[in-house]
Write a protein that holds these residues in place. Structure first.
Motif, PDB file in Angstrom:
ATOM      1  N   GLY A  89       1.081   6.548  -0.863  1.00  0.00           N
ATOM      2  CA  GLY A  89       2.513   6.773  -0.962  1.00  0.00           C
ATOM      3  C   GLY A  89       3.326   5.904  -0.029  1.00  0.00           C
ATOM      4  N   GLY A  90       4.481   6.439   0.410  1.00  0.00           N
ATOM      5  CA  GLY A  90       5.404   5.684   1.226  1.00  0.00           C
ATOM      6  C   GLY A  90       5.115   5.800   2.698  1.00  0.00           C
ATOM      7  N   MET A  91       5.766   4.951   3.491  1.00  0.00           N
ATOM      8  CA  MET A  91       5.554   4.922   4.926  1.00  0.00           C
ATOM      9  C   MET A  91       6.829   4.439   5.590  1.00  0.00           C
ATOM     10  N   ARG A 151       5.166  -2.404  -0.886  1.00  0.00           N
ATOM     11  CA  ARG A 151       6.098  -3.324  -0.213  1.00  0.00           C
ATOM     12  C   ARG A 151       5.497  -3.818   1.109  1.00  0.00           C
ATOM     13  N   VAL A 152       4.919  -2.887   1.874  1.00  0.00           N
ATOM     14  CA  VAL A 152       4.315  -3.260   3.157  1.00  0.00           C
ATOM     15  C   VAL A 152       3.190  -4.262   2.945  1.00  0.00           C
ATOM     16  N   LEU A 153       2.343  -4.012   1.946  1.00  0.00           N
ATOM     17  CA  LEU A 153       1.209  -4.894   1.699  1.00  0.00           C
ATOM     18  C   LEU A 153       1.659  -6.291   1.291  1.00  0.00           C
ATOM     19  N   VAL A 154       2.698  -6.352   0.490  1.00  0.00           N
ATOM     20  CA  VAL A 154       3.232  -7.655   0.092  1.00  0.00           C
ATOM     21  C   VAL A 154       3.753  -8.395   1.312  1.00  0.00           C
ATOM     22  N   GLU A 171      -6.522  -6.256  -3.241  1.00  0.00           N
ATOM     23  CA  GLU A 171      -7.575  -5.326  -2.825  1.00  0.00           C
ATOM     24  C   GLU A 171      -6.998  -4.187  -2.002  1.00  0.00           C
ATOM     25  N   LEU A 172      -6.064  -4.514  -1.108  1.00  0.00           N
ATOM     26  CA  LEU A 172      -5.458  -3.475  -0.284  1.00  0.00           C
ATOM     27  C   LEU A 172      -4.602  -2.520  -1.114  1.00  0.00           C
ATOM     28  N   GLY A 188      11.565  -7.278  10.367  1.00  0.00           N
ATOM     29  CA  GLY A 188      11.288  -5.851  10.376  1.00  0.00           C
ATOM     30  C   GLY A 188       9.913  -5.473  10.895  1.00  0.00           C
ATOM     31  N   TYR A 189       9.130  -6.437  11.404  1.00  0.00           N
ATOM     32  CA  TYR A 189       7.797  -6.132  11.901  1.00  0.00           C
ATOM     33  C   TYR A 189       7.577  -6.757  13.279  1.00  0.00           C
TER      34      TYR A 189
END
Length: 420
Positions: free
Chosen positions: A330-332, A339-342, A321-322, A389-390
């Motif tokens: 795009g990228g961040m 990738r971030v959502l995964v 959904e996200l 990384g978070y």
């Protein structure tokens, strides 16, 4: 004859707002003084009972639904103070008040704060430590404003108080506070969005406020465009006139006026977080304790990881959904949104649902959501901080509903530390 003065103090960005009142009669108050101080309070004036307004975002406020009476009820409240808080029980300040009791159910308003987190917040009041101090959640003041408007006794309604620096909202059902939260405008610049989110979360638990009462005509106009029925909060005419006669803007002192109604015995609820301790043998004077500790910490959002949120079925579904909603962004910060959502979806427990994930120009993300269990948010926060990384921290977590229909809204700040 000596008449006792009650002093209510609201600390606002380095200054202090002071409202001094006396009991006029069984239902009214006489305004003695209403003034703002930017360089310290006048100690000679403050002879009498002192109460400080503690912003909702700096404390825990919950509605407990208890099927017990007498000592058994007290034991349940004490259990909440000792086991249900996001800080050490030895460092907790708390109090409770019965809001309603009928049909074998008692609804208790419970509030708590951490003494360590209050050190910096209460530093301007250090000169008054020997006088003792009542610490009253601002929620009590807002509830009194709702009562002033005649809308708290029956039905379900939402009250919103908006000032220059912060906003606060609560929902009352038949005289029982079932939801409350507060936030700074710097963190959430659009209070109307917060009101809408709260209403939607409550609707999922079957609770629909009949109308929203706020002190801002502009906010009411925005909410009206969102399809909400609105009305203005109102102060009793005599009290508003007394504030004007003292040279004050009544709405700048409205929360203080609500607290004044409570501490003088005119209100429906009375809480003082300085009246209880979870640890026996502690000093009876909280300010003396805080002085020994040094008065050194920020007033942070304290509704931390014991409150959790509405329900989701799977982390994979949330990620899908996200991705659908955010793929166009795009990228961040060197990572694509997919990738971030995964990455983040791996951290989401099954009982947590993410309603919103956004990013600022620095690449920091804000996650908003809800859960049905208290454990879920704690696990989500821990999982995020374990992700390579978070790093994550909780901005707020606030109860919505009560008893078996408990749901909690939360907001987290997620930062990227770089690849590992």
């Amino acid at each position: 004859m000596f008449e006792k003065n009650f002093h209510i103090i609201e600390l606002v960005n380095g200054s202090a707002r002071l409202l001094s009142v006396r009991r006029k009669d069984k239902s009214g108050l006489q305004v003695v003084l209403a003034a703002e101080y930017t360089s310290g309070l006048n100690k000679e004036i403050l002879r009498g009972a002192l109460s400080v307004v503690l912003p909702r975002e700096n404390c825990v406020v919950r509605t407990l639904e208890i099927k017990s009476e007498g000592t058994a009820l007290q034991a349940e409240v004490l259990k909440e103070a000792e086991e249900g808080l996001p800080f050490e029980k030895e460092k907790s300040l708390w109090d409770s008040a019965v809001m309603s009791s009928a049909g074998g159910k008692t609804f208790v308003l419970f509030s708590a704060a951490s003494s360590e987190q209050l050190k910096s917040f209460l530093k301007p009041l250090q000169p008054f430590e020997k006088q003792g101090l009542s610490i009253v959640p601002s929620t009590i003041g807002l509830f009194e404003l709702l009562r002033f408007s005649g809308a708290a006794a029956n039905g379900t309604c939402m009250a919103v108080y908006l000032s220059k620096d912060r906003f606060e909202l609560l929902v009352s059902k038949n005289g029982v506070i079932i939801f409350s939260r507060g936030a700074s405008v710097s963190e959430e610049p659009d209070p109307s969005a917060a009101v809408k989110a709260a209403a939607e979360a409550l609707a999922r638990t079957g609770i629909v406020p009949e109308k929203v009462l706020s002190n801002s005509a502009e906010l009411n106009e925005k909410l009206g465009k969102l399809g909400m029925k609105t009305a203005l909060l109102s102060l009793p005419p005599e009290l508003a006139a007394g504030l004007k006669s003292a040279g004050a803007d009544p709405w700048n002192f409205a929360l203080c006026a609500g607290i004044a109604s409570a501490v003088t015995g005119h209100g429906a609820l009375k809480l003082n977080l300085n009246s209880n301790r979870a640890q026996e043998g502690r000093s009876k004077d909280m300010l003396a304790l805080l002085r020994k500790a040094g008065f050194a910490a920020s007033a942070l959002f304290l509704a931390l990881t014991v409150v959790l949120f509405l329900m989701s079925k799977s982390a994979e579904k949330q990620a899908a959904e996200l991705r659908s909603g955010l793929s166009s962004l795009g990228g961040m910060s060197g990572r694509s949104w997919s990738r971030v959502l995964v990455d983040i979806s791996k951290a989401v427990p099954s009982e947590v649902i993410l309603n919103e994930l956004s990013s600022d120009n620095k690449g920091d993300m804000t996650a908003r959501g809800s859960s049905a269990t208290r454990q879920g948010v704690t696990v989500f926060l821990e999982n995020l901080n374990k992700l390579p990384g978070y790093s994550a921290e909780l901005a707020f977590a606030n109860d919505a509903g009560s008893g078996v229909k408990l749901a909690v809204q939360f907001q987290m700040k997620i930062r990227q530390r770089g690849e590992k």
